[in-house]
Design a protein around this motif. Structure first.
Motif, PDB file in Angstrom:
ATOM      1  N   GLU A 135       0.864  -1.177   0.000  1.00  0.00           N
ATOM      2  CA  GLU A 135       0.000   0.000   0.000  1.00  0.00           C
ATOM      3  C   GLU A 135       0.893   1.218   0.000  1.00  0.00           C
ATOM      4  N   GLN A 136       0.629   2.152  -0.871  1.00  0.00           N
ATOM      5  CA  GLN A 136       1.490   3.336  -0.956  1.00  0.00           C
ATOM      6  C   GLN A 136       0.770   4.467  -1.671  1.00  0.00           C
ATOM      7  N   GLU A 137       1.227   5.692  -1.373  1.00  0.00           N
ATOM      8  CA  GLU A 137       0.669   6.861  -2.053  1.00  0.00           C
ATOM      9  C   GLU A 137       1.637   7.329  -3.136  1.00  0.00           C
ATOM     10  N   PHE A 138       1.083   7.762  -4.250  1.00  0.00           N
ATOM     11  CA  PHE A 138       1.902   8.233  -5.362  1.00  0.00           C
ATOM     12  C   PHE A 138       1.391   9.576  -5.841  1.00  0.00           C
ATOM     13  N   ASP A 139       2.320  10.408  -6.320  1.00  0.00           N
ATOM     14  CA  ASP A 139       1.889  11.652  -6.963  1.00  0.00           C
ATOM     15  C   ASP A 139       2.787  11.914  -8.172  1.00  0.00           C
ATOM     16  N   GLY A 140       2.580  13.075  -8.789  1.00  0.00           N
ATOM     17  CA  GLY A 140       3.405  13.438  -9.936  1.00  0.00           C
ATOM     18  C   GLY A 140       3.246  12.466 -11.095  1.00  0.00           C
ATOM     19  N   PHE A 141       4.326  12.277 -11.821  1.00  0.00           N
ATOM     20  CA  PHE A 141       4.280  11.458 -13.031  1.00  0.00           C
ATOM     21  C   PHE A 141       3.875  10.015 -12.738  1.00  0.00           C
ATOM     22  N   GLN A 142       4.336   9.489 -11.582  1.00  0.00           N
ATOM     23  CA  GLN A 142       3.974   8.110 -11.213  1.00  0.00           C
ATOM     24  C   GLN A 142       2.472   7.940 -11.083  1.00  0.00           C
ATOM     25  N   ALA A 143       1.824   8.924 -10.451  1.00  0.00           N
ATOM     26  CA  ALA A 143       0.369   8.845 -10.262  1.00  0.00           C
ATOM     27  C   ALA A 143      -0.342   8.839 -11.612  1.00  0.00           C
ATOM     28  N   VAL A 144       0.157   9.640 -12.539  1.00  0.00           N
ATOM     29  CA  VAL A 144      -0.433   9.700 -13.880  1.00  0.00           C
ATOM     30  C   VAL A 144      -0.246   8.365 -14.585  1.00  0.00           C
ATOM     31  N   ALA A 145       1.002   7.881 -14.558  1.00  0.00           N
ATOM     32  CA  ALA A 145       1.325   6.641 -15.266  1.00  0.00           C
ATOM     33  C   ALA A 145       0.491   5.473 -14.723  1.00  0.00           C
ATOM     34  N   LEU A 146       0.341   5.408 -13.411  1.00  0.00           N
ATOM     35  CA  LEU A 146      -0.403   4.297 -12.819  1.00  0.00           C
ATOM     36  C   LEU A 146      -1.888   4.375 -13.173  1.00  0.00           C
TER      37      LEU A 146
END
Ligand code: NI
Length: 182
Positions: A135-146
């Motif tokens: 479980e993890q939070e992502f932002d930036g480009f990673q959030a978009v890609a996911l």
């Protein structure tokens, strides 16, 4: 190394909802994951979902660190540096209300780009290739890609966020460019 063929929009298989993977992974799924990585790096791309090679399972691979030194060198990372991530049965636990707009592209819609607004941060639960849950939070480009990759698992392409007219133009162009192949 086994590079598989990437399906091009409007292939029907890109519009299907994929089914969850069961653990422990069988030999076929393990091979699928290796082939997806090979196919992504070969393309080159920063993400690939199983339906893009015609397998309707909830698996995606990404590498938002790797850059092909010929193609992408704008962030100063040494060419060839890799950080492969495998996402199995991913689930969003939370998405931010705040949106961010990025220009997106997709290996299944070649040479086509468009601005898409999505939640700028997400919290995610998924399994890795060893069956370990994360479980993890992502932002930036990673959030978009996911978000882009996991849309594939629900039969959705980034062009569905564009205007109907633009979408139609893109679909027609793909049909013309890939005549006989799709
Ligand atoms: Ni894509």
């Amino acid at each position: 190394m086994a590079v598989r063929e990437i399906l091009i929009h409007p292939d029907e298989r890109l519009m299907q909802v994929s089914r969850p993977v069961t653990f422990p992974l069988d030999a076929e799924v393990k091979q699928l994951i290796r082939d997806m990585a090979d196919t992504m790096y070969d393309a080159p791309g920063v993400g690939l979902a199983a339906p893009q090679i015609g397998v309707l399972l909830r698996v995606a691979v990404t590498d938002t660190v790797w850059r092909d030194k010929e193609v992408r060198h704008d962030d100063g990372l040494p060419g060839g540096q890799r950080e492969l991530k495998v996402w199995i049965n991913p689930e969003f636990l939370w998405k931010s209300d705040v949106l961010a707009t990025w220009e997106e592209g997709c290996l299944s819609v070649p040479e086509t780009y468009g601005d898409v607004s999505r939640p700028e941060a997400v919290r995610l639960r998924w399994f890795d290739e060893h069956g370990v849950q994360h479980e993890q939070e992502f932002d930036g480009f990673q959030a978009v890609a996911l978000q882009h990759e996991f849309d594939h698992l629900d039969g959705k392409l980034f062009i569905s966020y564009l205007s109907p007219l633009k979408r139609k133009m893109i679909t027609n162009r793909m049909k013309k460019l890939y005549k006989g192949q799709i």
